[in-house]
Design an enzyme around this catalytic site. Structure first.
Site, PDB file in Angstrom:
ATOM      1  N   GLY A   1     -27.131   0.590  -9.549  1.00  0.00           N
ATOM      2  CA  GLY A   1     -27.172  -0.297  -8.393  1.00  0.00           C
ATOM      3  C   GLY A   1     -28.472  -1.028  -8.189  1.00  0.00           C
TER       4      GLY A   1
ATOM      5  N   GLU B   1     -23.969  -1.089  -4.840  1.00  0.00           N
ATOM      6  CA  GLU B   1     -23.896   0.376  -4.859  1.00  0.00           C
ATOM      7  C   GLU B   1     -22.819   0.732  -5.874  1.00  0.00           C
ATOM      8  OE1 GLU B   1     -25.957   2.178  -3.188  1.00  0.00           O
ATOM      9  OE2 GLU B   1     -26.816   0.584  -1.970  1.00  0.00           O
TER      10      GLU B   1
ATOM     11  N   SER C   1       0.858  -1.196   0.000  1.00  0.00           N
ATOM     12  CA  SER C   1       0.000   0.000   0.000  1.00  0.00           C
ATOM     13  C   SER C   1       0.892   1.244   0.000  1.00  0.00           C
ATOM     14  CB  SER C   1      -0.953  -0.015   1.182  1.00  0.00           C
ATOM     15  OG  SER C   1      -0.313   0.437   2.336  1.00  0.00           O
TER      16      SER C   1
ATOM     17  N   LYS D   1     -31.428   2.439 -12.263  1.00  0.00           N
ATOM     18  CA  LYS D   1     -30.862   1.974 -13.532  1.00  0.00           C
ATOM     19  C   LYS D   1     -29.604   1.136 -13.253  1.00  0.00           C
ATOM     20  CE  LYS D   1     -32.396   6.097 -16.084  1.00  0.00           C
ATOM     21  NZ  LYS D   1     -31.889   7.213 -16.873  1.00  0.00           N
TER      22      LYS D   1
ATOM     23  N   CYS E   1     -19.037   8.711  -5.418  1.00  0.00           N
ATOM     24  CA  CYS E   1     -19.909   8.051  -6.395  1.00  0.00           C
ATOM     25  C   CYS E   1     -21.058   8.955  -6.838  1.00  0.00           C
ATOM     26  CB  CYS E   1     -20.438   6.752  -5.823  1.00  0.00           C
ATOM     27  SG  CYS E   1     -21.179   6.963  -4.196  1.00  0.00           S
TER      28      CYS E   1
ATOM     29  N   THR F   1     -17.816  -4.127 -12.506  1.00  0.00           N
ATOM     30  CA  THR F   1     -17.554  -5.162 -11.496  1.00  0.00           C
ATOM     31  C   THR F   1     -18.863  -5.584 -10.846  1.00  0.00           C
ATOM     32  OG1 THR F   1     -15.610  -3.805 -10.984  1.00  0.00           O
ATOM     33  CG2 THR F   1     -15.923  -5.772  -9.657  1.00  0.00           C
TER      34      THR F   1
ATOM     35  N   SER G   1     -10.890  -2.795  -0.344  1.00  0.00           N
ATOM     36  CA  SER G   1     -10.186  -2.632  -1.620  1.00  0.00           C
ATOM     37  C   SER G   1      -8.695  -2.779  -1.370  1.00  0.00           C
ATOM     38  CB  SER G   1     -10.478  -1.243  -2.184  1.00  0.00           C
ATOM     39  OG  SER G   1      -9.527  -0.933  -3.189  1.00  0.00           O
TER      40      SER G   1
ATOM     41  N   ALA H   1     -15.207  -0.417  -1.932  1.00  0.00           N
ATOM     42  CA  ALA H   1     -14.423   0.411  -2.858  1.00  0.00           C
ATOM     43  C   ALA H   1     -13.391   1.198  -2.035  1.00  0.00           C
ATOM     44  CB  ALA H   1     -15.354   1.361  -3.603  1.00  0.00           C
ATOM     45  N   TRP H   2     -12.535   1.967  -2.726  1.00  0.00           N
ATOM     46  CA  TRP H   2     -11.416   2.616  -2.028  1.00  0.00           C
ATOM     47  C   TRP H   2     -11.683   4.063  -1.640  1.00  0.00           C
ATOM     48  CZ3 TRP H   2     -10.674   6.593  -5.191  1.00  0.00           C
ATOM     49  CH2 TRP H   2     -10.858   6.408  -6.556  1.00  0.00           C
ATOM     50  N   ASN H   3     -12.840   4.606  -2.000  1.00  0.00           N
ATOM     51  CA  ASN H   3     -12.984   6.059  -1.784  1.00  0.00           C
ATOM     52  C   ASN H   3     -13.429   6.441  -0.371  1.00  0.00           C
ATOM     53  OD1 ASN H   3     -15.517   4.988  -2.376  1.00  0.00           O
ATOM     54  ND2 ASN H   3     -16.263   6.894  -3.257  1.00  0.00           N
TER      55      ASN H   3
ATOM     56  N   GLU I   1     -28.860   1.243   0.935  1.00  0.00           N
ATOM     57  CA  GLU I   1     -28.178   1.190   2.223  1.00  0.00           C
ATOM     58  C   GLU I   1     -28.754   2.294   3.090  1.00  0.00           C
ATOM     59  OE1 GLU I   1     -23.952   1.433   1.225  1.00  0.00           O
ATOM     60  OE2 GLU I   1     -23.813  -0.746   1.389  1.00  0.00           O
TER      61      GLU I   1
END
Ligand code: NDP
Length: 500
Positions: free
Chosen positions: A466, A254, A28, A463, A288, A236, A182, A155-157, A470
């Site tokens: 997702g 999501e 990392s 659409k 996102c 993905t 992630s 995810a990484w955000n 949540e």
């Protein structure tokens, strides 16, 4: 230095971390200066199997624990998260590249809030079913039953926030989880696992495995897994949903967006610009729900651009631990390449007008940060719907201004996309804003603001953005299945097989 240990390996079931098998390592990096932070051991299939089995073994007892007792443990974890907010925020800043001013006020705070919300919800009847008298001699009752072993893939955000948004309702509902962060932002996971452990969560209820997409794919297809909750890219998400669907597993996905923000003709200019900036540059655009397609009335574009340029000077890149810094680098070298290629494409091929920004690093960056994955906040003007930068998710600080002639036209164009995560409207006439928002095809919408996502508010995309939601009350229902029981109260039952 926060990380003294060379290796971090899977955490599961109370087993020693050193007992886990490894299938190699990944490194990392600190996104702000490209320096290595620590090496992470990739969980082998054997380790992943052990994690799933540990979750399965913990399930009967955890699911039978009364909700109010589960809630007490989760509340202790909330207190620990809040107590360690700044320590965890430092980890997130190192791992994600987000300024400390952001991670210390948003990432852990919003994660802990959601954990508190679901703990409170299950302790106050959120898992109650319903009952009704079917006829004088019969009644029906329903119960919300946990699913079993669930998988969370992040995810990484928003690493720790995503881990909490998934594990909070999952565990509160009585399920056990195997979580995979992630590979770009793995550091939070063990801190969170330790907090859960310290709070009193029994061994095996929350487990962490590490690795890239293949680890996620292995988990998704695991026969003992009942549900997969995924956050990531649309492409993905389709693979995950396909595999999970093939195994008849529950899925929440999501995914990405290309969300529209409509500036109404009566909008206050300052407010419209503030909202547009929040919708594009917060977290260096790696959100996102970003409102990257900014529809502005054609007659207002000149003044909008002028006011925007004026405010761009308040986007400050620099040392991530300086309280004044509000703009960090992109999360990884790979992502930096993707975003700068989009910016180059916008300039050279789409031929959008570059109002500010570009592919260089911000001019004010000190020399020691120049190796990091920095880009400048970028605005393209005079954009059209057919441009690639307008159609595809960039997931970086890149705003497109799209002039429009009338609100009906803006709504139609805003909806012309296969994505439907978020949308927003800025205007003085709130009635007009309401009716405009009601016509926008998106699961998360805002009026005169952008980005706030409190625990009480269910969020999820329409659409291809997702499946499922949540948070909020509906967010709990995503982690339970229904059982209906019909009780016959009559002592003898007449059937078609009775004697004549
Ligand atoms: P990815 O889809 O690349 O990855 C998400 C996670 O899935 C990672 O942990 C990844 O592992 C893992 N993964 C990769 N391949 C597979 C597979 N075949 N099966 C199972 N798991 C797999 O997304 P990013 O990490 O790049 O995240 C950015 C995206 O996430 C953006 O599109 C953004 O819009 C979206 N997002 C959506 C949110 C929402 O709530 N709607 C919130 C936050 C982000 P690894 O990365 O380790 O290889």
């Amino acid at each position: 230095m926060l990380y003294q240990e060379a290796d971090r390996v899977a955490f599961y079931g109370g087993a020693s971390r050193r007992d886990s098998d490894v299938a190699g390592h990944f490194q990392s990096y600190n996104p702000s200066n490209d320096e290595p932070i620590c090496r992470i051991a990739i969980s082998s299939h054997r380790t992943i199997d052990h994690a799933v089995l540990a979750a399965q073994a913990a399930f009967p007892s955890w699911s039978a624990t009364p909700p109010v007792e589960r809630a007490r443990i989760l509340q202790r974890a909330v207190a620990l998260l809040r107590e360690r907010n700044d320590q965890l925020a430092r980890v997130e800043t190192l791992d994600t590249g987000k300024p400390f001013s952001e991670t210390s006020t948003v990432d852990i705070v919003t994660g802990a809030d959601v954990l508190e919300y679901f703990a409170n919800l299950v302790a106050s009847g959120g898992l109650n079913g319903e009952s009704f008298r079917l006829r004088p001699t019969a009644m029906v009752y329903t119960s919300k039953e946990p699913l079993g072993v669930c998988v969370g893939i992040g995810a990484w955000n928003y690493p720790i926030q995503i881990a909490l948004w998934k594990s909070a309702p999952c565990l509160a509902a009585g399920n056990c989880m195997v979580y995979k962060p992630s590979e770009f932002t793995p550091l939070h996971a063990e801190y969170l696992a330790n907090i859960y452990k310290e709070a009193g969560l029994p061994p095996g209820v929350f487990n962490v495995v590490y690795g890239a997409g293949d680890v996620g794919a292995y988990l998704t297809s695991h026969p003992l897994v009942a549900k997969v909750s995924f956050t990531g890219q649309v492409s993905t998400g389709k693979k995950v949903a396909g595999t999970a669907g093939g195994g008849m597993k529950y899925v929440t996905a999501e995914l990405g967006g290309k969300s529209p923000l409509i500036v109404m003709p009566d909008a206050d200019l300052e407010r419209a610009v503030d909202v547009a900036m929040m919708a594009n540059f917060f977290s260096t655009g790696q959100v996102c729900t970003n409102g990257t397609r900014v529809f502005v009335p054609r007659e207002m574009t000149e003044s909008f651009e002028r006011a925007l340029l004026e405010k761009m000077q308040y986007v400050r890149a620099g040392d991530l631990f300086d309280a004044a810094t509000n703009f960090g680098p992109l999360n990884s070298r790979e992502h930096w390449k993707k975003v700068t290629e989009y910016v180059r494409y916008g300039i050279e091929t789409d031929k959008a007008r570059l109002l500010c920004g570009g592919t260089d690093a911000p001019a004010e960056l000190p020399a020691e940060l120049r190796k990091g994955y920095w880009v400048r906040p970028t605005v393209f003007a005079d954009c059209t719907d057919d441009m690639r930068i307008v159609k595809e998710e960039i997931f970086g600080p890149v705003m497109s201004i799209l002039p429009y002639a009338g609100v009906d036209e803006a709504v139609t164009r805003a909806n012309t996309t296969h994505l439907g995560l978020a949308a927003g409207v800025v205007g003085r006439d709130v009635g007009q804003c309401h009716s405009t928002v009601s016509r926008l095809e998106a699961g998360i919408t805002w009026i005169n603001t952008w980005g706030e996502s409190p625990a009480e508010m269910a969020v999820g995309g329409w659409k291809q953005s997702g499946v499922g939601v949540e948070n909020g009350r509906r967010g709990l229902d995503a982690w339970v299945r229904n059982k209906s029981t019909l009780v016959e109260l009559e002592s003898s039952t007449a059937t078609v097989f009775s004697k004549l």
